[in-house]
Design a protein around this motif. Sequence first.
Motif, PDB file in Angstrom:
ATOM      1  N   MET A   1      40.518 -51.913  -0.351  1.00 48.79           N
ATOM      2  CA  MET A   1      40.594 -52.911  -1.251  1.00 48.79           C
ATOM      3  C   MET A   1      41.768 -53.867  -1.048  1.00 48.79           C
ATOM      4  SD  MET A   1      38.136 -52.810  -3.226  1.00 48.79           S
ATOM      5  CE  MET A   1      38.076 -53.808  -4.503  1.00 48.79           C
ATOM      6  N   TYR A   2      42.321 -53.800   0.170  1.00 50.76           N
ATOM      7  CA  TYR A   2      43.607 -54.555   0.527  1.00 50.76           C
ATOM      8  C   TYR A   2      43.206 -54.955   2.010  1.00 50.76           C
ATOM      9  CZ  TYR A   2      48.428 -56.049   1.534  1.00 50.76           C
ATOM     10  OH  TYR A   2      49.483 -56.850   1.762  1.00 50.76           O
ATOM     11  N   HIS A   3      43.510 -56.368   2.401  1.00 51.75           N
ATOM     12  CA  HIS A   3      43.219 -56.660   3.568  1.00 51.75           C
ATOM     13  C   HIS A   3      44.471 -57.467   4.106  1.00 51.75           C
ATOM     14  CE1 HIS A   3      41.370 -59.079   6.896  1.00 51.75           C
ATOM     15  NE2 HIS A   3      40.321 -57.943   6.926  1.00 51.75           N
ATOM     16  N   PRO A   4      44.982 -57.011   5.197  1.00 52.19           N
ATOM     17  CA  PRO A   4      46.378 -57.499   5.426  1.00 52.19           C
ATOM     18  C   PRO A   4      46.380 -58.895   6.096  1.00 52.19           C
ATOM     19  CG  PRO A   4      46.063 -55.469   6.726  1.00 52.19           C
ATOM     20  CD  PRO A   4      44.730 -55.673   5.931  1.00 52.19           C
ATOM     21  N   THR A   5      45.420 -59.309   6.529  1.00 51.70           N
ATOM     22  CA  THR A   5      45.125 -60.744   6.990  1.00 51.70           C
ATOM     23  C   THR A   5      45.033 -61.693   5.803  1.00 51.70           C
ATOM     24  OG1 THR A   5      44.034 -60.094   9.122  1.00 51.70           O
ATOM     25  CG2 THR A   5      43.638 -62.383   8.343  1.00 51.70           C
ATOM     26  N   VAL A   6      44.295 -61.111   4.905  1.00 51.65           N
ATOM     27  CA  VAL A   6      44.160 -62.154   3.698  1.00 51.65           C
ATOM     28  C   VAL A   6      45.378 -62.176   2.775  1.00 51.65           C
ATOM     29  CG1 VAL A   6      43.102 -62.260   1.414  1.00 51.65           C
ATOM     30  CG2 VAL A   6      41.590 -61.552   3.466  1.00 51.65           C
ATOM     31  N   ALA A   7      46.170 -60.908   2.979  1.00 52.42           N
ATOM     32  CA  ALA A   7      47.427 -60.826   2.230  1.00 52.42           C
ATOM     33  C   ALA A   7      48.085 -61.693   2.943  1.00 52.42           C
ATOM     34  CB  ALA A   7      48.038 -59.605   2.355  1.00 52.42           C
ATOM     35  N   LEU A  85      37.204 -68.387   4.815  1.00 54.45           N
ATOM     36  CA  LEU A  85      37.593 -67.076   4.570  1.00 54.45           C
ATOM     37  C   LEU A  85      36.614 -66.157   4.240  1.00 54.45           C
ATOM     38  CD1 LEU A  85      39.887 -65.014   4.029  1.00 54.45           C
ATOM     39  CD2 LEU A  85      40.057 -66.100   1.659  1.00 54.45           C
ATOM     40  N   LEU A  86      35.633 -66.783   3.465  1.00 53.53           N
ATOM     41  CA  LEU A  86      34.248 -65.853   2.924  1.00 53.53           C
ATOM     42  C   LEU A  86      33.585 -65.588   3.986  1.00 53.53           C
ATOM     43  CD1 LEU A  86      34.141 -67.318  -0.580  1.00 53.53           C
ATOM     44  CD2 LEU A  86      35.524 -65.331   0.087  1.00 53.53           C
ATOM     45  N   SER A  87      33.452 -66.406   4.991  1.00 48.74           N
ATOM     46  CA  SER A  87      32.520 -66.372   6.118  1.00 48.74           C
ATOM     47  C   SER A  87      32.794 -65.019   6.924  1.00 48.74           C
ATOM     48  CB  SER A  87      32.288 -67.593   7.175  1.00 48.74           C
ATOM     49  OG  SER A  87      33.649 -67.764   7.688  1.00 48.74           O
ATOM     50  N   LYS A  88      33.942 -64.544   6.989  1.00 46.40           N
ATOM     51  CA  LYS A  88      34.455 -63.296   7.530  1.00 46.40           C
ATOM     52  C   LYS A  88      33.890 -62.040   6.633  1.00 46.40           C
ATOM     53  CE  LYS A  88      37.087 -66.000   9.995  1.00 46.40           C
ATOM     54  NZ  LYS A  88      36.608 -66.114  11.466  1.00 46.40           N
ATOM     55  N   PRO A  89      33.569 -60.884   7.606  1.00 44.57           N
ATOM     56  CA  PRO A  89      33.127 -59.573   7.055  1.00 44.57           C
ATOM     57  C   PRO A  89      34.199 -58.897   6.154  1.00 44.57           C
ATOM     58  CG  PRO A  89      33.777 -59.392   9.269  1.00 44.57           C
ATOM     59  CD  PRO A  89      34.044 -60.896   9.120  1.00 44.57           C
ATOM     60  N   VAL A  90      34.644 -59.597   5.290  1.00 46.33           N
ATOM     61  CA  VAL A  90      35.469 -58.915   4.014  1.00 46.33           C
ATOM     62  C   VAL A  90      34.652 -58.751   2.753  1.00 46.33           C
ATOM     63  CG1 VAL A  90      37.900 -59.110   3.017  1.00 46.33           C
ATOM     64  CG2 VAL A  90      37.351 -59.906   5.476  1.00 46.33           C
ATOM     65  N   PRO A  91      34.470 -57.772   2.017  1.00 45.58           N
ATOM     66  CA  PRO A  91      33.876 -57.871   0.909  1.00 45.58           C
ATOM     67  C   PRO A  91      34.660 -58.756  -0.250  1.00 45.58           C
ATOM     68  CG  PRO A  91      34.144 -55.482   1.573  1.00 45.58           C
ATOM     69  CD  PRO A  91      35.057 -56.492   2.715  1.00 45.58           C
ATOM     70  N   ARG A  92      33.932 -59.419  -1.157  1.00 43.84           N
ATOM     71  CA  ARG A  92      34.625 -60.421  -2.079  1.00 43.84           C
ATOM     72  C   ARG A  92      35.619 -59.758  -2.937  1.00 43.84           C
ATOM     73  NH1 ARG A  92      32.841 -62.116   2.032  1.00 43.84           N
ATOM     74  NH2 ARG A  92      30.959 -63.594   2.199  1.00 43.84           N
ATOM     75  N   PRO A  93      35.395 -58.416  -3.389  1.00 40.10           N
ATOM     76  CA  PRO A  93      36.284 -57.795  -4.302  1.00 40.10           C
ATOM     77  C   PRO A  93      37.604 -57.483  -3.562  1.00 40.10           C
ATOM     78  CG  PRO A  93      33.940 -56.828  -4.649  1.00 40.10           C
ATOM     79  CD  PRO A  93      34.006 -57.808  -3.462  1.00 40.10           C
ATOM     80  N   THR A  94      37.350 -57.227  -2.310  1.00 34.14           N
ATOM     81  CA  THR A  94      38.596 -57.054  -1.429  1.00 34.14           C
ATOM     82  C   THR A  94      39.526 -58.142  -1.180  1.00 34.14           C
ATOM     83  OG1 THR A  94      37.691 -55.343  -0.096  1.00 34.14           O
ATOM     84  CG2 THR A  94      39.637 -56.386   1.017  1.00 34.14           C
ATOM     85  N   ILE A  96      39.652 -60.611  -3.606  1.00 39.14           N
ATOM     86  CA  ILE A  96      40.387 -60.903  -4.854  1.00 39.14           C
ATOM     87  C   ILE A  96      41.457 -60.004  -5.305  1.00 39.14           C
ATOM     88  CG2 ILE A  96      39.727 -60.591  -7.430  1.00 39.14           C
ATOM     89  CD1 ILE A  96      39.028 -63.277  -6.256  1.00 39.14           C
ATOM     90  N   VAL A  97      41.124 -58.759  -4.897  1.00 41.44           N
ATOM     91  CA  VAL A  97      42.256 -57.570  -5.047  1.00 41.44           C
ATOM     92  C   VAL A  97      43.256 -57.978  -4.368  1.00 41.44           C
ATOM     93  CG1 VAL A  97      42.849 -54.941  -4.983  1.00 41.44           C
ATOM     94  CG2 VAL A  97      40.426 -55.860  -5.932  1.00 41.44           C
TER      95      VAL A  97
END
Length: 239
Positions: A1-7, A85-94, A96-97
């Motif tokens: 539930m944590y994505h380093p790149t998004v962070a 950002l949302l076009s990447k294969p990252v779950p939406r809840p991830t 947000i969290v």
Amino acid sequence: MYHPTVARLTYRGLLGRRRAAILFALPALLLVLCVAVRMLTGADDDTARTVLGGFAVATMVPLIGVIAGTGAIGPEIDDGSVVYLLSKPVPRPTVIVTKLLVAIGVSVTFSALPTLMAGFLLNGNSQNLAVAYALAAAVASVAYSAVFLLLGTVTRHAVIAGLVYALVWESLLGGLISGARTLSVKEWALAVAERTAADGAVSAQVGLPLAVTLLVVVPAAATWYAARRLRALTVAGEE
């Protein structure tokens, strides 16, 4: 539930020049005020309660929560870059969290730590006031971050809505209408401070069991709904 790149991208957006200036200015103002008060009045518990409760928890913490919570996602929605950002294969809840954890980390750093320092400056943690108000600032930061992050996914005017809630609802109506205090993050946090400080040192208008329940339920519900809103935003963008 944590994505380093998004962070990393979220930290970069939150700590940009304009937001960073405000984030540093508010704690700096609190500490300068505390130094001046201590030099003029000496160590005084009543003064410490006034400054820590009236300025730190009631004003500084929600303002920083608005900056961190809305800034974690609002600008990306406003300029349309969230679609990439949302076009990447990252779950939406991830997404947000991750953004919520970054917002909480920024809020706690710029709220709870300065509040703790301010308490020691004012009265040396007499009656455990410094620790109590710092803990209140920390738990309030979690709730504010979640609520204001949700606002960032719901409206393009999230900052204005957040300021209305923080400054009008909590500071003004919360002091005039008793029922409004039940829906006040500040009062929930003060209930935690009341239990942490010495007996009678801090007073809250909400009982601790209700406060703890709301401090858990509200951020969880806000995070869940923000993830839903992000899914809807993705579908709209793809269409």
